[in-house]
Design a protein around this motif. Structure first.
Motif, mmCIF file in Angstrom:
data_model
loop_
_atom_site.group_PDB
_atom_site.id
_atom_site.type_symbol
_atom_site.label_atom_id
_atom_site.label_comp_id
_atom_site.label_asym_id
_atom_site.label_seq_id
_atom_site.Cartn_x
_atom_site.Cartn_y
_atom_site.Cartn_z
ATOM 1 N N PRO A 146 0.802 -1.227 0.000
ATOM 2 C CA PRO A 146 0.000 0.000 0.000
ATOM 3 C C PRO A 146 0.833 1.276 0.000
ATOM 4 O O PRO A 146 0.352 2.335 -0.420
ATOM 5 C CB PRO A 146 -0.819 -0.117 1.290
ATOM 6 N N SER A 147 2.075 1.179 0.447
ATOM 7 C CA SER A 147 2.915 2.380 0.503
ATOM 8 C C SER A 147 3.604 2.675 -0.825
ATOM 9 O O SER A 147 4.348 3.654 -0.923
ATOM 10 C CB SER A 147 3.981 2.205 1.589
ATOM 11 N N CYS A 148 3.375 1.866 -1.844
ATOM 12 C CA CYS A 148 4.060 2.035 -3.134
ATOM 13 C C CYS A 148 3.198 2.838 -4.102
ATOM 14 O O CYS A 148 2.024 2.527 -4.317
ATOM 15 C CB CYS A 148 4.377 0.657 -3.720
ATOM 16 N N ILE A 149 3.780 3.886 -4.693
ATOM 17 C CA ILE A 149 3.121 4.653 -5.751
ATOM 18 C C ILE A 149 3.536 4.046 -7.087
ATOM 19 O O ILE A 149 4.720 3.825 -7.337
ATOM 20 C CB ILE A 149 3.515 6.137 -5.679
ATOM 21 N N ILE A 150 2.553 3.778 -7.934
ATOM 22 C CA ILE A 150 2.811 3.083 -9.192
ATOM 23 C C ILE A 150 2.903 4.086 -10.334
ATOM 24 O O ILE A 150 1.994 4.898 -10.538
ATOM 25 C CB ILE A 150 1.688 2.062 -9.480
#
Length: 647
Positions: A146-150
């Motif tokens: 959830p902490s990853c920006i894609i």
């Protein structure tokens, strides 16, 4: 692929955290640091987008799939430093093959700490070319957090609905809450087409929107076109294109970099409290594990360690049997409850199901009655026959009683195995665990000898003396009355002839006739009544070698047999009740309580010896290596805690 902002302090915090965890060879994913993951189909322009943001050529180039690996990329923007005497000049650095090399720009790899790469061509060579991994699994490992920006990269001259990057992003981010769309190759679209509808969110909407960019083409890269020139070409393209001129400030690589910086910083601020909490949780977890491993430097004296383990084991052993442990199972019986199950369920039912007449039939009882009376036929039901049969049945109780001893022994071994797994010290010292197991098992075996003897003696006590005065025993008179009543109830009613006396009754049913009348003899059921008779000759032959009953029980035999059965049933039930009560007490006294009270003394005698202490406390290789890992992780977490505390 992760990247962080352009000189912002809060982004540097994440970079430092990542450095700390990588230095100890541990993935930062345990703390789930905020990251930006770049993904897209082959040749969609991922590498070009990253190089444009960085402003340098550093990624491998070629045909087909080239950068097939996760690459952790940290960007740090620092001011140029004045050149000092003795430092490498730009000319010296350029001699390596990179014409743009200078002292103020270099690259470092976390797996090569302290080594600076001024030649970005060498950085390209350092990234491995032949890693065979499943790309999908590799990407999902990063973008599922959830902490990853894609950052989903798609070529603008392809159908957006078929974008591999967007498809994969929507699997983990179906609402598009943390996905940014990057449209590359906008300058290669057909005449009269554009991406205005996509930018307006009318095709596949994303909450963070889309950014169009123009990258260098393969020819530009081959001819060495500088990135600065490519960025200038990109700016002019958007400012002069009729579809994008009125929104050129929201297009291009510089805007993408600023947008990423703002989004990442906001994302880090939002997740920073959770990062702090995760660090604290992990720190507490590893500190606890380190204590179980004996601390950073191991334990003190060997004697104290062995004494401590013996004390802990015996305490756990007693509380497990007594049911006072804090980690009671919610799903199954354990410890002393299983011993209670053996006593009151298995042994209880095993004794109750023994039927004294499943092996002794009515005909056997009849034979025993005759044999026990000896040469003089008894006038009443023989006491000797009753005792013979009841003693035989009492001895049948010995096998289930000894089986109960074995089952309780097995439960103690089960508790031993559980404690050897539970107590952390046994994981550290395999030699101590093995020696513990041998000593305790031998102790239980030695305790089984007096236990089985006591239980066997209980059976022998019951068999050696039949107490017919027991208050619960049905005495002979009552048994006779009960049987007589049953037999009379089963006989048909006979009508009496009153007022008339037959001639035979005048002489006690014996008249003056010389013919032998049929009368039942004492051993009548043992003979074949169909034997031929000879007139005038006394029939008296020698008894056969084996005399067995040849007919069914007569009335007298039936009555005596039923009385014996009733008495056996009454007394055998008394004995079974007493054995059900006494055998668990005997086993508890000589095996269970004996172990609780004397096991610690046995362990001290066998293990607390100066000549064996050092040998017992040899740590396993796993414990030694694991302690080093835990110590390194604690140091990293402490450093990480200092870093986040400064924000």
């Amino acid at each position: 692929m992760a990247t962080s902002g352009l000189g912002t302090e809060i982004v540097n915090v994440v970079n430092k955290l990542q450095d700390v965890f990588t230095a100890v060879g541990t993935s930062a994913s345990q703390i789930d640091l905020p990251q930006i993951c770049v993904l897209g189909s082959q040749s969609s322009g991922k590498s070009s987008v990253l190089e444009n943001i960085v402003g340098r050529d550093f990624l491998p180039r070629g045909t087909g799939i080239v950068t097939r690996r996760p690459l952790v990329l940290q960007l740090i923007n620092r001011k140029p430093t004045p050149q000092q005497n003795g430092s490498a000049s730009s000319e010296d650095l350029k001699s390596g093959g990179d014409s743009a090399a200078n002292p103020d720009e270099w690259g470092e790899f976390l797996h090569l700490p302290g080594q600076k790469f001024y030649d970005f061509n060498k950085i390209r060579d350092e990234i491995p070319r032949d890693i065979e991994k499943q790309i999908r699994d590799m990407l999902l490992k990063y973008i599922s957090r959830p902490s990853c920006i894609i950052l989903a990269v798609t070529a603008a001259n392809t159908d957006l609905a078929n974008s591999d990057g967007l498809k994969l992003a929507r699997e983990v981010d179906p609402e598009g809450q943390r996905t940014i769309g990057v449209l590359t190759k906008v300058d290669l679209m057909d005449q009269g087409t554009d991406v205005v509808d996509i930018l307006a969110g009318r095709v596949i909407p994303l909450r963070l929107g889309y950014v169009p960019v123009v990258n260098r083409g393969q020819r530009d890269i081959e001819t060495g076109k500088p990135i600065a020139a490519a960025l200038e070409y990109e700016r002019k393209f958007f400012e002069t294109h009729p579809s994008y001129s009125n929104k050129a400030q929201y297009c291009g690589t510089p805007f993408l970099a600023r947008k990423l910086n703002v989004i990442l910083m906001a994302h880090i601020r939002a997740t920073l409290p959770d990062i702090k909490q995760r660090i604290s949780t992990q720190l507490a977890k590893y500190n606890t594990e380190l204590q179980s491993l004996g601390g950073a430097l191991g334990d003190g004296s060997s004697a104290n360690v062995v004494l401590s383990v013996i004390t802990e084991f015996c305490s756990e052993f007693r509380t497990t049997i007594d049911g006072n442990t804090n980690d009671l199972s919610l799903n199954e019986l354990s410890g002393g409850a299983r011993i209670s199950f053996v006593f009151h369920e298995l042994f209880n039912q095993g004794i109750k199901t023994i039927d004294p007449f499943d092996q002794v039939k009515d005909g056997d009882i009849r034979t025993i009655l005759y044999n026990s009376s000896g040469s003089t036929p008894s006038l009443f039901v023989g006491t000797q026959a009753f005792e013979i049969i009841v003693k035989q049945q009492i001895r049948r109780l010995e096998d289930p009683s000894l089986k109960c001893c074995q089952l309780v022994y097995d439960e103690l071994i089960r508790i031993l195995s559980q404690l050897l797994q539970k107590i952390q010290a046994f994981r550290r010292f395999p030699a101590l665990r093995d020696r513990f197991n041998a000593v305790v098992v031998n102790f239980f075996k030695n305790a089984m000898n007096p236990t089985t003897k006591l239980v066997s003696d209980l059976v022998a006590m019951q068999a050696c003396y039949v107490n017919t005065t027991h208050p619960d025993f049905l005495n002979g008179h009552k048994a006779m009355a009960i049987v007589q009543e049953r037999l009379n109830a089963n006989k048909p009613q006979q009508h009496e002839t009153k007022g008339k006396v037959t001639p035979a009754q005048l002489n006690n049913n014996r008249d003056l006739e010389v013919d032998v009348k049929e009368e039942p003899s004492f051993f009548g059921s043992f003979f074949n009544k169909n034997q031929p008779k000879k007139k005038g000759v006394a029939v008296m032959e020698a008894p056969p070698p084996v005399i067995k009953p040849q007919a069914a029980l007569n009335d007298r035999e039936l009555m005596e047999t039923e009385v014996i059965k009733l008495l056996i049933h009454s007394y055998f039930n008394i004995v079974k009740r007493e054995m059900i009560d006494m055998v668990p007490k005997a086993i508890t006294l000589t095996l269970v309580n004996h172990s609780k009270e004397n096991l610690q003394r046995e362990l001290l005698q066998e293990l607390y010896k100066p000549d064996v202490l050092d040998e017992l406390l040899k740590e396993s290789e796993y414990v030694v290596s694991r302690r080093k890992e835990v110590v390194s992780m604690i140091q990293a977490l402490n450093k990480a805690e200092e870093i986040v505390a400064s924000v």
